[in-house]
Write a protein that holds these residues in place. Structure first.
Motif, short mmCIF file in Angstrom:
data_model
loop_
_atom_site.label_atom_id
_atom_site.label_comp_id
_atom_site.label_asym_id
_atom_site.label_seq_id
_atom_site.Cartn_x
_atom_site.Cartn_y
_atom_site.Cartn_z
N TYR A 133 38.56 30.99 43.14
CA TYR A 133 39.38 32.03 42.52
C TYR A 133 40.37 31.45 41.52
N THR A 172 34.44 37.76 39.69
CA THR A 172 35.83 37.58 40.11
C THR A 172 36.18 38.56 41.22
N ALA A 181 37.43 37.51 45.02
CA ALA A 181 38.71 38.00 45.53
C ALA A 181 38.51 38.81 46.81
N GLN A 195 46.86 41.54 48.49
CA GLN A 195 46.90 41.15 47.08
C GLN A 195 45.50 40.79 46.59
N ALA A 196 44.75 40.08 47.43
CA ALA A 196 43.39 39.71 47.05
C ALA A 196 42.51 40.94 46.86
N GLU A 256 43.52 43.98 46.12
CA GLU A 256 43.96 44.69 44.93
C GLU A 256 43.48 44.00 43.66
N ASP A 257 43.50 42.65 43.67
CA ASP A 257 42.94 41.91 42.53
C ASP A 257 41.45 42.19 42.38
N SER A 258 40.75 42.29 43.52
CA SER A 258 39.33 42.58 43.50
C SER A 258 39.06 43.95 42.89
N ALA A 274 40.90 45.62 40.83
CA ALA A 274 41.21 45.60 39.39
C ALA A 274 40.08 44.94 38.61
N ALA A 275 39.51 43.85 39.16
CA ALA A 275 38.42 43.16 38.47
C ALA A 275 37.17 44.04 38.38
#
Length: 410
Positions: free
Chosen positions: A334, A345, A349, A367-368, A370-372, A374-375
């Motif tokens: 990551y 990505t 995540a 957080q991971a 949420e990042d996932s 978004a990606a």
């Protein structure tokens, strides 16, 4: 071996009406020329220049030399060199008034970019090829350009555009009755773009009614292997493990490291990823991981290829219950996500979030996830983004999450 080089050498020799003995002269016996043409020998030092000089009357010395050199570099998987030679051959073809030759060599140069995972640059060049007069509506070159655009858009994470271009490539390929190899490639691009976009039912419908019958009607082993690989991918993404394993097993029986080591490596890497996503944590999956690692050590590959292998290792550790080590490996991947397309990505995540959640590191897991989400949203995969968002909500509520990548079809 040098199959691409051999095919081009054979073409130029036949075009020039030369025998193998006349082409080889005293330096290369006819038998050696035959072995070169059949891809059973690599050209020895100085052979490309020698052969090009004797074939110069066919298309001019620069063109023949650069094109044979591009083919040799392609066979050696040196895509940077292959692209450079292809562009110089294209310029020579254009100078000689051969527009079709210039288009085909420019196409080869663009495909080299895709092999190097330089997707955005590939998109720009493929768009130019698609807009060329030779690739106008009804022209047989157009499906090639659109398929290349589709696969490059998918690699760049532009999934909606990939679907559009792949659909057009397939429609044109069917109407123009292109050869089965090109038609299978268009089908592969189309169902892969649909599947990654979350349109699983449509992708599976095309597999069952069109692609599988085409593959079973008679195509070469390598083409059929790549086709069944694509069908298995769709089955896995639908949550149909039995058919995923069935079609990947068929692909494995057809694809060969001696025919194309790079394709064989990519298949094993992808098959491992699909199996692990469904929680298939068995000896066959371990064998796929080992094959992918071995092949990568021989082929070299791109940074993205290496990260995909590392991602699979992290997933294996996760399913083994070794979450601390899984977090270490997945965090490494990551941290280098800048070279990955957004959908990859998102997957890294998401998997990182699963192990963080299993270790009780709730807010890092959130957080991971949420990042996932978004990606996946950037890639145009709303169903997968929604799944990551639901995992985030589950973790925040204190509910447990499983280790499979998803809880149902995307």
């Amino acid at each position: 071996m040098g199959e691409t080089f051999g095919q081009r050498l054979h073409f130029f020799r036949r075009t020039g009406h030369l025998t193998q003995a006349a082409l080889g002269g005293s330096e290369l016996p006819a038998r050696e020329v035959s072995l070169l043409e059949r891809g059973r020998r690599e050209p020895p030092p100085g052979a490309v220049r020698l052969l090009a000089e004797r074939l110069a009357t066919v298309a001019g010395l620069p063109r023949v030399y650069f094109e044979l050199s591009a083919a040799q570099a392609w066979d050696e998987r040196d895509y940077s060199a292959a692209r450079g030679f292809a562009l110089r051959a294209a310029a020579a073809a254009l100078a000689a008034g051969d527009e079709t030759g210039e288009w085909e060599l420019s196409y080869l140069a663009a495909v080299c970019l895709r092999r190097q995972h330089a997707y955005r640059q590939c998109i720009a060049e493929a768009e130019r090829l698609a807009q060329h007069p030779l690739a106008g509506e009804g022209q047989p070159l157009r499906p090639l350009a659109e398929t290349l655009l589709a696969t490059a858009c998918q690699g760049a994470g532009q999934l909606a555009d990939a679907v559009v271009h792949a659909r057009l490539a397939l429609d044109l390929g069917v109407s123009l009755k292109v050869g089965p190899e090109y038609l299978v490639e268009a089908y592969q691009a189309f169902i892969a773009a649909l599947s990654e976009s979350g349109l699983q039912d449509e992708a599976w419908g095309h597999c069952r009614t069109l692609l599988v019958p085409l593959l079973e009607s008679g195509t070469d082993r390598q083409t059929a292997g790549k086709g069944f690989w694509a069908v298995g991918n769709v089955a896995f993404r639908r949550g149909d493990i039995a058919n995923g394993l069935r079609y990947h097993t068929r692909a494995a029986s057809l694809l060969s490291p001696t025919a194309d080591l790079e394709v064989w490596a990519a298949f094993n890497r992808a098959s491992a990823a699909m199996r692990l996503a469904e929680g298939v944590h068995d000896d066959a999956t371990r064998e796929c991981l080992a094959h992918a690692e071995t092949a990568l050590s021989v082929v070299g590959g791109t940074e993205e290829d290496g990260l995909d292998n590392l991602h699979n290792q992290g997933r294996w550790l996760q399913l083994s219950g070794n979450h601390p080590s899984a977090v270490d490996v997945l965090s490494t991947v990551y941290g280098r996500r800048g070279v990955l397309p957004p959908q990859s990505t998102g997957e890294v995540a998401l998997h990182l979030g699963l192990s963080l959640a299993a270790l009780g590191r709730t807010w890092q897991a959130v957080q991971a996830f949420e990042d996932s989400a978004a990606a996946f949203s950037r890639a145009g995969a709303p169903d997968r983004a929604g799944h990551a968002a639901r995992l985030s909500a589950q973790v925040q509520s204190g509910a447990p999450v499983g280790l499979t990548e998803r809880t149902g079809p995307w």
